[in-house]
Design an enzyme around this catalytic site. Structure first.
Site, PDB file in Angstrom:
ATOM      1  N   ASP A 215      45.871  39.792  36.803  1.00  0.00           N
ATOM      2  CA  ASP A 215      46.203  40.178  38.173  1.00  0.00           C
ATOM      3  C   ASP A 215      47.563  39.665  38.646  1.00  0.00           C
ATOM      4  OD1 ASP A 215      45.531  37.533  38.307  1.00  0.00           O
ATOM      5  OD2 ASP A 215      44.041  37.735  39.900  1.00  0.00           O
ATOM      6  N   GLU A 216      48.459  39.387  37.703  1.00  0.00           N
ATOM      7  CA  GLU A 216      49.795  38.907  38.062  1.00  0.00           C
ATOM      8  C   GLU A 216      50.828  39.448  37.079  1.00  0.00           C
ATOM      9  OE1 GLU A 216      49.026  34.470  39.915  1.00  0.00           O
ATOM     10  OE2 GLU A 216      49.164  34.685  37.735  1.00  0.00           O
TER      11      GLU A 216
ATOM     12  N   ASP B 176      51.207  40.128  42.845  1.00  0.00           N
ATOM     13  CA  ASP B 176      49.912  39.442  42.796  1.00  0.00           C
ATOM     14  C   ASP B 176      48.850  40.366  43.384  1.00  0.00           C
ATOM     15  OD1 ASP B 176      47.653  37.781  43.740  1.00  0.00           O
ATOM     16  OD2 ASP B 176      48.886  36.092  43.099  1.00  0.00           O
TER      17      ASP B 176
END
Length: 349
Positions: free
Chosen positions: A105-106, A7
């Protein structure tokens, strides 16, 4: 199976700090401006200094400015964030055999063949974090678990810039006692429904299995039960983001179908213009007047054409309006599982 979940901490705001070091230590708020008025729109993300003030994602910009009078408010620069994301994902991919990009973003990473046990996985995760920090100056949180969901949960519990691990022998008790609000995929509305019938921990769903389908639907019921019984084993799949979406701000908050449909049609046209293939899923996403998000979706065996999409979207929008009495602020569509049609006959079926 050994899975890492990575993350990128407060990603948009962190990128802005990296590009402008003078922002470090200040409350930074990255916003999506709707264009209605100067301060119309919502917070996309904020750094931890801003979060300490009470500013959080989804909050109206005007309210965030009241809370954070000294905060720095910046417009979202998606192209910049996408460039950074691609570089970081490239680094991450070198540490495992399968990379599943969940969002900008993951990401999930299958490292089963790269390490002999979970202790070695922890060392590999430390190296990954260090390389991302060295090459991109970006701090990330990593969760390690025997499946994707556990890895994500433990990452969420160790933000920011953390590293969390759940060993296989700990998983059963960990999941059984997990607060229902911590389960990925359980939003506010689902949480309220479950708590009303006494489901406060994930393990509570086992004793309510008979009524769970009626409460949350078959798909989510099966998901929750598989987690609670520690039988969830969905694999990491090598893929990038396979959905496209477009959202439009309405001229004013409304429940009037005739006022919403032109914006819905526009969002469909723009979403399909970005698609290279056939979407097998379509979702209508409504951002309500209080910035809560409600969505309804439908899957198709052979895909859904643009011509058919409007009638399907209108049907889904009606379901949202019937089940929720709030006014809509924004509306849009998300097209999922985009694939190539094998034959014209299949597509027209």
């Amino acid at each position: 199976m050994i899975v890492l979940f990575v993350d990128f901490d407060y990603f948009f705001a962190q990128v802005e700090e990296i590009l402008n070091p003078s922002l470090k230590g200040k409350p930074v708020v990255v916003c999506v401006y709707s264009g209605r008025t100067k301060d119309s729109g919502a917070v996309a993300t904020s750094n931890y200094e801003a979060r300490k003030l009470g500013i959080k994602a989804g909050m109206p910009i005007i309210k965030a400015k009241e809370i954070g009078k000294d905060a720095v408010f910046l417009p979202m620069r998606k192209e910049v964030y996408q460039q950074v994301s691609r570089r970081v994902m490239n680094i991450i991919s070198g540490y495992g055999d399968k990379l599943e990009i969940a969002s900008i973003d993951e990401a999930y990473l299958d490292i089963t063949r790269r390490v002999k046990d979970f202790d070695e996985a922890k060392e590999l995760a430390r190296k990954l974090k260090a390389e991302v920090l060295e090459k991109e100056r970006l701090r990330v949180t990593v969760g390690i678990g025997p499946n994707k969901v556990v890895a994500k949960i433990i990452a969420d519990m160790n933000k920011p810039d953390g590293l969390g691990i759940i060993y296989p022998e700990e998983v059963k008790d960990f999941l059984y006692n997990l607060d229902i609000s911590k389960v990925p995929g359980v939003g506010k509305i689902t949480e309220e429904i479950l708590r009303k019938v006494g489901i406060n921990r994930l393990g509570d769903v086992i004793n309510k299995s008979g009524e769970l389908v009626n409460l949350v639907g078959k798909s989510k019921a099966n998901y929750l039960l598989s987690l609670a019984n520690n039988t969830y084993h969905d694999p990491v799949e090598s893929r990038e983001i396979t959905h496209r979406g477009r959202y439009v701000t309405l001229p004013e908050n409304t429940r009037d179908l005739n006022r919403i449909l032109p914006s819905l049609k526009r969002s469909i046209e723009e979403a399909y213009s970005k698609v290279d293939g056939i979407p097998m899923e379509i979702y209508v996403v409504a951002i309500m007047e209080d910035l809560d998000i409600v969505s309804k979706g439908k899957s198709f065996k052979f895909g859904v054409s643009q011509d058919r999409a409007l009638s399907v979207a209108q049907e889904l929008l009606n379901k949202i309006l019937e089940s929720d009495k709030r006014k809509l602020r924004r509306v849009g569509v998300r097209l999922g599982k985009i694939t190539k049609s094998s034959t014209l006959e299949d597509f027209l079926h």
